[in-house]
Design a protein around this motif. Structure first.
Motif, short mmCIF file in Angstrom:
data_model
loop_
_atom_site.label_atom_id
_atom_site.label_comp_id
_atom_site.label_asym_id
_atom_site.label_seq_id
_atom_site.Cartn_x
_atom_site.Cartn_y
_atom_site.Cartn_z
N THR A 171 -2.38 12.14 -1.74
CA THR A 171 -1.30 11.18 -1.55
C THR A 171 -0.14 11.79 -0.75
O THR A 171 0.45 11.11 0.09
N SER A 204 0.83 -1.21 0.00
CA SER A 204 0.00 0.00 0.00
C SER A 204 0.87 1.26 0.00
O SER A 204 0.51 2.26 -0.62
N LEU A 219 1.97 1.67 -3.50
CA LEU A 219 0.83 2.07 -4.32
C LEU A 219 0.54 3.56 -4.15
O LEU A 219 0.33 4.28 -5.14
N ILE A 220 0.56 4.03 -2.93
CA ILE A 220 0.33 5.45 -2.67
C ILE A 220 1.46 6.28 -3.28
O ILE A 220 1.22 7.32 -3.91
N TYR A 221 2.68 5.81 -3.13
CA TYR A 221 3.83 6.52 -3.70
C TYR A 221 3.74 6.57 -5.23
O TYR A 221 3.97 7.61 -5.84
N GLY A 222 3.43 5.44 -5.85
CA GLY A 222 3.31 5.41 -7.31
C GLY A 222 2.20 6.31 -7.81
O GLY A 222 2.36 7.03 -8.81
N THR A 223 1.08 6.31 -7.11
CA THR A 223 -0.02 7.20 -7.47
C THR A 223 0.40 8.65 -7.32
O THR A 223 0.07 9.50 -8.16
N HIS A 224 1.13 8.93 -6.26
CA HIS A 224 1.64 10.29 -6.04
C HIS A 224 2.57 10.72 -7.17
O HIS A 224 2.45 11.83 -7.69
N SER A 273 -5.14 16.09 -11.06
CA SER A 273 -3.78 15.71 -10.64
C SER A 273 -3.40 16.41 -9.35
O SER A 273 -2.77 15.82 -8.47
N ILE A 277 2.70 9.60 -10.28
CA ILE A 277 1.92 9.81 -11.50
C ILE A 277 1.16 11.13 -11.44
O ILE A 277 1.12 11.89 -12.41
N ALA A 278 0.60 11.44 -10.28
CA ALA A 278 -0.17 12.68 -10.13
C ALA A 278 0.72 13.91 -10.27
O ALA A 278 0.33 14.90 -10.91
N VAL A 293 -5.28 14.62 -6.44
CA VAL A 293 -4.68 13.32 -6.13
C VAL A 293 -3.30 13.51 -5.50
O VAL A 293 -2.96 12.84 -4.52
#
Length: 153
Positions: free
Chosen positions: A112, A81, A84-89, A105, A91-92, A108
Protein backbone atom coordinates in the motif's frame (compact mmCIF):
# COMPACT_ATOMS: atom_id res chain seq x y z
CA UNK A 1 43.19 -20.20 7.35
CA UNK A 2 41.65 -23.33 5.88
CA UNK A 3 38.58 -23.57 3.72
CA UNK A 4 36.76 -25.32 6.57
CA UNK A 5 37.58 -22.44 8.94
CA UNK A 6 36.26 -19.92 6.42
CA UNK A 7 33.08 -21.96 6.01
CA UNK A 8 32.60 -22.19 9.77
CA UNK A 9 33.18 -18.46 10.19
CA UNK A 10 30.67 -17.77 7.41
CA UNK A 11 28.05 -20.01 9.01
CA UNK A 12 28.66 -18.54 12.46
CA UNK A 13 28.28 -15.01 11.17
CA UNK A 14 25.15 -15.52 9.07
CA UNK A 15 23.28 -18.37 10.74
CA UNK A 16 23.84 -18.09 14.49
CA UNK A 17 20.61 -17.35 16.35
CA UNK A 18 20.42 -13.74 17.49
CA UNK A 19 18.05 -12.09 19.97
CA UNK A 20 15.08 -10.42 18.31
CA UNK A 21 14.39 -7.76 20.91
CA UNK A 22 16.32 -5.12 18.98
CA UNK A 23 14.38 -5.58 15.75
CA UNK A 24 11.13 -5.74 17.73
CA UNK A 25 11.80 -2.38 19.38
CA UNK A 26 12.77 -1.00 15.97
CA UNK A 27 9.50 -2.36 14.52
CA UNK A 28 7.50 -0.51 17.17
CA UNK A 29 9.37 2.78 16.71
CA UNK A 30 9.23 2.53 12.93
CA UNK A 31 5.52 1.71 13.11
CA UNK A 32 4.94 4.90 15.07
CA UNK A 33 6.84 6.84 12.40
CA UNK A 34 4.66 5.23 9.71
CA UNK A 35 1.50 6.16 11.62
CA UNK A 36 2.66 9.77 11.91
CA UNK A 37 3.52 9.81 8.21
CA UNK A 38 0.08 8.45 7.34
CA UNK A 39 -1.60 11.09 9.48
CA UNK A 40 0.44 13.83 7.80
CA UNK A 41 -0.66 12.53 4.39
CA UNK A 42 -4.30 12.75 5.44
CA UNK A 43 -4.19 16.56 5.64
CA UNK A 44 -4.10 17.05 1.87
CA UNK A 45 -5.07 13.55 0.86
CA UNK A 46 -7.46 14.35 -1.99
CA UNK A 47 -5.04 16.95 -3.35
CA UNK A 48 -2.27 14.35 -3.57
CA UNK A 49 -4.06 11.08 -4.29
CA UNK A 50 -7.66 11.77 -5.32
CA UNK A 51 -9.18 11.59 -8.77
CA UNK A 52 -8.77 15.37 -9.17
CA UNK A 53 -5.31 15.51 -7.62
CA UNK A 54 -2.70 18.07 -8.56
CA UNK A 55 -0.80 15.37 -10.45
CA UNK A 56 -3.20 13.31 -12.54
CA UNK A 57 -2.80 9.53 -12.54
CA UNK A 58 -1.78 9.48 -16.20
CA UNK A 59 0.97 11.99 -15.47
CA UNK A 60 2.18 9.95 -12.50
CA UNK A 61 2.46 6.91 -14.76
CA UNK A 62 4.87 8.78 -17.01
CA UNK A 63 7.19 9.18 -14.02
CA UNK A 64 6.85 5.69 -12.54
CA UNK A 65 6.02 3.55 -15.54
CA UNK A 66 3.48 0.76 -15.69
CA UNK A 67 5.58 -2.20 -14.55
CA UNK A 68 5.55 -1.29 -10.86
CA UNK A 69 3.60 -2.35 -7.80
CA UNK A 70 0.57 -0.10 -7.92
CA UNK A 71 -2.87 -0.95 -6.57
CA UNK A 72 -4.26 2.07 -8.40
CA UNK A 73 -3.72 0.21 -11.68
CA UNK A 74 -6.02 -2.54 -10.38
CA UNK A 75 -8.60 -0.46 -8.50
CA UNK A 76 -8.55 2.66 -10.64
CA UNK A 77 -7.57 6.19 -9.70
CA UNK A 78 -10.81 7.20 -8.02
CA UNK A 79 -11.28 8.87 -4.66
CA UNK A 80 -12.84 5.73 -3.20
CA UNK A 81 -9.93 3.53 -4.26
CA UNK A 82 -7.46 6.06 -2.85
CA UNK A 83 -9.23 6.04 0.51
CA UNK A 84 -9.49 2.24 0.41
CA UNK A 85 -5.75 1.92 -0.14
CA UNK A 86 -5.08 4.51 2.56
CA UNK A 87 -7.39 2.77 5.05
CA UNK A 88 -5.79 -0.58 4.33
CA UNK A 89 -2.38 1.01 4.78
CA UNK A 90 -3.39 2.50 8.13
CA UNK A 91 -4.74 -0.83 9.39
CA UNK A 92 -1.58 -2.62 8.23
CA UNK A 93 0.80 -0.20 9.94
CA UNK A 94 -1.17 -0.33 13.19
CA UNK A 95 -0.98 -4.12 12.98
CA UNK A 96 2.75 -3.89 12.30
CA UNK A 97 3.27 -1.58 15.26
CA UNK A 98 1.32 -3.82 17.63
CA UNK A 99 2.89 -6.95 16.20
CA UNK A 100 -0.42 -8.40 15.06
CA UNK A 101 0.20 -10.71 12.09
CA UNK A 102 3.51 -8.91 11.82
CA UNK A 103 4.81 -10.39 8.60
CA UNK A 104 1.49 -10.10 6.77
CA UNK A 105 1.05 -6.57 8.07
CA UNK A 106 4.50 -5.67 6.77
CA UNK A 107 3.69 -7.08 3.33
CA UNK A 108 0.37 -5.21 3.11
CA UNK A 109 1.94 -2.01 4.46
CA UNK A 110 4.72 -2.28 1.88
CA UNK A 111 2.33 -2.81 -1.05
CA UNK A 112 0.00 0.00 0.00
CA UNK A 113 2.85 2.42 0.74
CA UNK A 114 4.48 1.72 -2.62
CA UNK A 115 1.11 2.20 -4.32
CA UNK A 116 0.60 5.56 -2.63
CA UNK A 117 4.13 6.60 -3.50
CA UNK A 118 3.68 5.62 -7.13
CA UNK A 119 0.40 7.53 -7.29
CA UNK A 120 2.20 10.84 -6.77
CA UNK A 121 5.98 10.51 -6.96
CA UNK A 122 6.53 14.27 -7.00
CA UNK A 123 5.83 14.68 -3.27
CA UNK A 124 8.44 12.12 -2.22
CA UNK A 125 11.87 12.58 -0.72
CA UNK A 126 14.63 10.25 0.40
CA UNK A 127 12.85 9.53 3.68
CA UNK A 128 9.97 7.99 1.75
CA UNK A 129 12.40 5.76 -0.10
CA UNK A 130 13.95 4.74 3.22
CA UNK A 131 10.49 3.83 4.54
CA UNK A 132 9.88 1.57 1.55
CA UNK A 133 13.25 -0.15 1.93
CA UNK A 134 12.81 -0.66 5.68
CA UNK A 135 9.31 -2.10 5.19
CA UNK A 136 10.68 -4.44 2.54
CA UNK A 137 13.37 -5.68 4.92
CA UNK A 138 10.91 -6.01 7.82
CA UNK A 139 8.91 -8.48 5.73
CA UNK A 140 11.78 -10.94 6.02
CA UNK A 141 12.73 -10.31 9.64
CA UNK A 142 11.58 -11.97 12.82
CA UNK A 143 10.28 -8.66 14.16
CA UNK A 144 7.10 -10.24 15.49
CA UNK A 145 8.90 -12.71 17.74
CA UNK A 146 9.18 -10.26 20.66
CA UNK A 147 7.04 -7.47 22.12
CA UNK A 148 4.11 -8.36 19.88
CA UNK A 149 0.60 -9.71 19.94
CA UNK A 150 1.87 -12.52 17.70
CA UNK A 151 3.96 -13.74 20.59
CA UNK A 152 0.85 -14.22 22.73
CA UNK A 153 -1.19 -16.05 20.09
Amino acid sequence: MTLQAIRNAWNDFFFTKQPVTGIAVFRICFGLVLILNALFLLAGFSDWFGSHAIVQYSTALTFTGTGRINLFSILGASDSSAYLIYGTHLIAIVGLTLGLWTRSSAVVAFITLVSLHHRDPLILNSGDTAMRVILFLLMFSRAGDAFSLDRWR
